[in-house]
Design a protein around this motif. Structure first.
Motif, PDB file in Angstrom:
ATOM      1  N   UNK A   2     -20.849  15.884  -2.800  1.00 40.38           N
ATOM      2  CA  UNK A   2     -19.774  15.112  -2.180  1.00 40.38           C
ATOM      3  C   UNK A   2     -19.268  15.878  -0.958  1.00 40.38           C
ATOM      4  N   UNK A   3     -18.849  15.140   0.063  1.00 38.52           N
ATOM      5  CA  UNK A   3     -18.289  15.748   1.263  1.00 38.52           C
ATOM      6  C   UNK A   3     -16.872  15.243   1.455  1.00 38.52           C
ATOM      7  N   UNK A   4     -15.945  16.175   1.708  1.00 32.12           N
ATOM      8  CA  UNK A   4     -14.543  15.832   1.948  1.00 32.12           C
ATOM      9  C   UNK A   4     -14.060  16.567   3.193  1.00 32.12           C
ATOM     10  N   UNK A   5     -13.007  16.020   3.794  1.00 30.72           N
ATOM     11  CA  UNK A   5     -12.377  16.667   4.939  1.00 30.72           C
ATOM     12  C   UNK A   5     -10.908  16.900   4.617  1.00 30.72           C
ATOM     13  N   UNK A   6     -10.478  18.121   4.830  1.00 25.24           N
ATOM     14  CA  UNK A   6      -9.103  18.512   4.564  1.00 25.24           C
ATOM     15  C   UNK A   6      -8.425  18.907   5.867  1.00 25.24           C
ATOM     16  N   UNK A   9      -3.629  23.497   8.376  1.00 21.90           N
ATOM     17  CA  UNK A   9      -2.501  23.630   9.301  1.00 21.90           C
ATOM     18  C   UNK A   9      -2.061  25.072   9.523  1.00 21.90           C
ATOM     19  N   UNK A  10      -2.674  26.022   8.835  1.00 21.65           N
ATOM     20  CA  UNK A  10      -2.178  27.393   8.907  1.00 21.65           C
ATOM     21  C   UNK A  10      -3.133  28.366   9.573  1.00 21.65           C
ATOM     22  N   UNK A  40      -8.080  21.258  13.508  1.00 22.37           N
ATOM     23  CA  UNK A  40      -7.385  21.688  12.290  1.00 22.37           C
ATOM     24  C   UNK A  40      -7.896  20.948  11.057  1.00 22.37           C
ATOM     25  N   UNK A  41      -9.237  20.907  10.930  1.00 24.63           N
ATOM     26  CA  UNK A  41      -9.862  20.251   9.789  1.00 24.63           C
ATOM     27  C   UNK A  41     -10.987  21.116   9.229  1.00 24.63           C
ATOM     28  N   UNK A  42     -11.185  20.982   7.936  1.00 24.00           N
ATOM     29  CA  UNK A  42     -12.315  21.617   7.255  1.00 24.00           C
ATOM     30  C   UNK A  42     -13.119  20.534   6.567  1.00 24.00           C
ATOM     31  N   UNK A  43     -14.403  20.496   6.848  1.00 22.68           N
ATOM     32  CA  UNK A  43     -15.305  19.554   6.187  1.00 22.68           C
ATOM     33  C   UNK A  43     -16.155  20.361   5.220  1.00 22.68           C
ATOM     34  N   UNK A  44     -16.099  19.967   3.955  1.00 20.36           N
ATOM     35  CA  UNK A  44     -16.723  20.746   2.891  1.00 20.36           C
ATOM     36  C   UNK A  44     -17.631  19.845   2.059  1.00 20.36           C
ATOM     37  N   UNK A  45     -18.857  20.300   1.877  1.00 19.29           N
ATOM     38  CA  UNK A  45     -19.811  19.612   1.002  1.00 19.29           C
ATOM     39  C   UNK A  45     -19.970  20.478  -0.242  1.00 19.29           C
TER      40      UNK A  45
END
Length: 65
Positions: A2-6, A9-10, A40-45
């Motif tokens: 699964x891939x999500x984007x968070x 902000x820090x 300011x995003x992280x895409x994680x699989x």
């Protein structure tokens, strides 16, 4: 898988981006992690059977261990 984007902000500098990517990739259940300092995003699989989104959210905090 699964891939999500968070939202991230820090992040203070580009070095934080690299550190966070490396930290996330150390987890064997995360297949890939791409952190973008500008957006300011992280895409994680990841393997959704092995790790939850909540666990990943905890790991994306650059100050967490």
């Amino acid at each position: 898988m699964k891939t999500v984007t968070f939202a991230i902000t820090d992040l203070i500098c580009c070095g934080d981006q690299q550190t966070l990517e490396q930290k996330l990739k150390l987890n064997p259940h995360i297949i890939d992690a791409a952190v973008n300092f500008v957006t300011e995003q992280a895409t994680i699989t990841y393997h959704e059977e092995m790790i939850t989104e909540e666990e990943i959210k905890k790991k994306k905090d650059p100050m967490s261990t």
